[in-house]
Scaffold this motif. Structure first.
Motif, PDB file in Angstrom:
ATOM      1  N   ALA A  89       0.962  -1.198  -0.203  1.00 53.04           N
ATOM      2  CA  ALA A  89      -0.102  -0.059  -0.074  1.00 53.04           C
ATOM      3  C   ALA A  89       0.881   1.308   0.065  1.00 53.04           C
ATOM      4  O   ALA A  89       0.498   2.361  -0.634  1.00 53.04           O
ATOM      5  N   TYR A  90       1.929   1.320   0.709  1.00 53.58           N
ATOM      6  CA  TYR A  90       2.699   2.258   0.870  1.00 53.58           C
ATOM      7  C   TYR A  90       3.375   2.636  -0.387  1.00 53.58           C
ATOM      8  O   TYR A  90       3.543   3.879  -0.872  1.00 53.58           O
TER       9      TYR A  90
ATOM     10  N   HIS B 230       4.915  10.241  -7.276  1.00 56.34           N
ATOM     11  CA  HIS B 230       5.675  10.558  -8.165  1.00 56.34           C
ATOM     12  C   HIS B 230       7.022  10.161  -7.464  1.00 56.34           C
ATOM     13  O   HIS B 230       8.219  10.586  -8.043  1.00 56.34           O
ATOM     14  N   ASP B 231       7.135   9.353  -6.423  1.00 62.55           N
ATOM     15  CA  ASP B 231       8.360   9.154  -5.838  1.00 62.55           C
ATOM     16  C   ASP B 231       8.631   7.489  -6.242  1.00 62.55           C
ATOM     17  O   ASP B 231       8.603   6.527  -5.785  1.00 62.55           O
ATOM     18  N   LEU B 232       9.233   7.385  -7.544  1.00 62.20           N
ATOM     19  CA  LEU B 232       9.253   6.129  -8.193  1.00 62.20           C
ATOM     20  C   LEU B 232      10.238   5.267  -7.530  1.00 62.20           C
ATOM     21  O   LEU B 232      10.008   4.045  -7.355  1.00 62.20           O
ATOM     22  N   GLU B 233      11.297   5.801  -7.326  1.00 63.95           N
ATOM     23  CA  GLU B 233      12.518   4.950  -6.416  1.00 63.95           C
ATOM     24  C   GLU B 233      11.867   4.476  -5.155  1.00 63.95           C
ATOM     25  O   GLU B 233      12.189   3.453  -4.925  1.00 63.95           O
TER      26      GLU B 233
ATOM     27  N   GLY C  88      11.298   0.401  -4.088  1.00 62.43           N
ATOM     28  CA  GLY C  88      11.897  -0.339  -2.950  1.00 62.43           C
ATOM     29  C   GLY C  88      10.876  -0.795  -2.305  1.00 62.43           C
ATOM     30  O   GLY C  88      11.006  -1.902  -1.581  1.00 62.43           O
ATOM     31  N   GLU C  89       9.996  -0.201  -1.889  1.00 70.43           N
ATOM     32  CA  GLU C  89       8.727  -0.652  -1.241  1.00 70.43           C
ATOM     33  C   GLU C  89       7.963  -2.124  -1.566  1.00 70.43           C
ATOM     34  O   GLU C  89       7.830  -3.058  -0.982  1.00 70.43           O
ATOM     35  N   ILE C  90       7.925  -2.020  -2.916  1.00 78.06           N
ATOM     36  CA  ILE C  90       7.267  -3.165  -3.603  1.00 78.06           C
ATOM     37  C   ILE C  90       8.442  -4.214  -3.663  1.00 78.06           C
ATOM     38  O   ILE C  90       7.874  -5.516  -3.531  1.00 78.06           O
ATOM     39  N   THR C  91       9.599  -4.066  -3.583  1.00 79.79           N
ATOM     40  CA  THR C  91      10.732  -4.965  -3.692  1.00 79.79           C
ATOM     41  C   THR C  91      10.313  -5.698  -2.124  1.00 79.79           C
ATOM     42  O   THR C  91      10.683  -6.746  -1.911  1.00 79.79           O
TER      43      THR C  91
ATOM     44  N   LEU D 284       3.288  -0.581 -13.446  1.00 79.62           N
ATOM     45  CA  LEU D 284       2.809   0.907 -13.346  1.00 79.62           C
ATOM     46  C   LEU D 284       4.065   1.795 -12.926  1.00 79.62           C
ATOM     47  O   LEU D 284       4.155   2.880 -13.680  1.00 79.62           O
ATOM     48  N   ILE D 285       5.136   1.250 -12.206  1.00 85.02           N
ATOM     49  CA  ILE D 285       6.260   1.950 -11.948  1.00 85.02           C
ATOM     50  C   ILE D 285       7.321   2.285 -12.974  1.00 85.02           C
ATOM     51  O   ILE D 285       7.490   3.291 -13.366  1.00 85.02           O
ATOM     52  N   ALA D 286       7.267   1.185 -13.842  1.00 82.67           N
ATOM     53  CA  ALA D 286       8.011   1.219 -14.750  1.00 82.67           C
ATOM     54  C   ALA D 286       7.403   2.050 -15.922  1.00 82.67           C
ATOM     55  O   ALA D 286       8.298   2.995 -16.718  1.00 82.67           O
ATOM     56  N   GLU D 287       6.113   1.943 -16.372  1.00 83.53           N
ATOM     57  CA  GLU D 287       5.333   2.773 -17.122  1.00 83.53           C
ATOM     58  C   GLU D 287       5.582   4.224 -16.886  1.00 83.53           C
ATOM     59  O   GLU D 287       5.878   5.087 -17.739  1.00 83.53           O
TER      60      GLU D 287
END
Length: 245
Positions: free
Chosen positions: A154-155, A163-166, A170-173, A191-194
């Protein structure tokens, strides 16, 4: 404001129940403990949501009727957190967000650390366009339970929308390492990559999400949309696949 279904849907709590042989709508069953009564209501609610018709005598039990009975249970057993959580979810799904927030506030009053309540409350904040509140709430809850995969997922969603993609990556990892479903992790990474302009990687991740869960329409939709973009070669294999299938 809606997400791209980045969050895991907040599920109603399900309990193992035994020892209660009957339940009648509109009557308080004093022979059943709250967990057993709630389990029956949640089961009926899930059936009603899926379109299965349930009756109590001659009374049709739809979602709104079951929601009302769950709220009565909350009055019978004030402070029973699982019932409060079920009431909050039902109210949210009925688009009664003010009522949902009241139930969530009651949970936080007794249990400041509650992952499921925090995730639902953050979704309400996102719907209202209040990303900073959602971010603060989830960040605080992660301090209480840093090993909770759903909180991390969720975070990640909130960071992505901020817009904090980095940070989202990290959180999805972290969520993946803690056991989040692989197909959902792949969709989030897509979504992040797109968003970062990495279209080939996004397609690869969306395809992994579809392969992992063929019934996940959001991933299939985004994959189809990317394939329809100008410059896409329909004869070329998707990244990570072999020629000829």
């Amino acid at each position: 404001m809606r997400t791209h279904h980045l969050f895991a849907s907040v599920a109603l709590l399900v309990f193992l129940a035994s020892g209660c042989t009957s339940y009648s709508f509109g009557h308080r069953d004093t022979e059943c403990d709250p967990d057993t009564r709630l389990a029956r209501l949640v089961d009926e609610y899930d059936q009603a949501k899926s379109g299965q018709t349930t009756y109590d005598g001659s009374i049709l039990r739809d979602c709104s009727r079951i929601q009302l009975e769950t709220e009565r249970l909350a009055l019978d057993v004030p402070g029973h957190v699982p019932t409060l959580m079920a009431c909050a979810v039902m109210a949210y799904e009925a688009q009664e967000t003010v009522k949902a927030q009241r139930y969530l506030d009651a949970i936080f009053h007794d249990q400041p650390a509650h992952a499921e309540a925090a995730i639902l409350r953050s979704r309400i904040a996102i719907d209202e366009g209040n990303l900073p509140y959602a971010r603060r709430l989830l960040s605080t809850q992660i301090q209480y339970a840093p090993d909770n995969a759903s909180l991390r997922e969720a975070y990640s969603g909130v960071l992505y929308m901020s817009h904090d993609l980095e940070g989202a990556r990290g959180e999805i990892t972290a969520a993946e390492k803690l056991g989040a479903p692989a197909w959902r992790v792949a969709y989030n990474r897509g979504l992040i990559a797109e968003a970062g302009g990495q279209n080939e990687e996004a397609q690869r991740q969306y395809k992994a999400a579809v392969d992992g869960n063929p019934d996940f329409p959001q991933a299939r939709s985004r994959l189809s949309g990317m394939k329809a973009m100008p410059g896409h070669n329909p004869s070329a294999p998707l990244p990570g696949t072999a020629q000829g299938g």
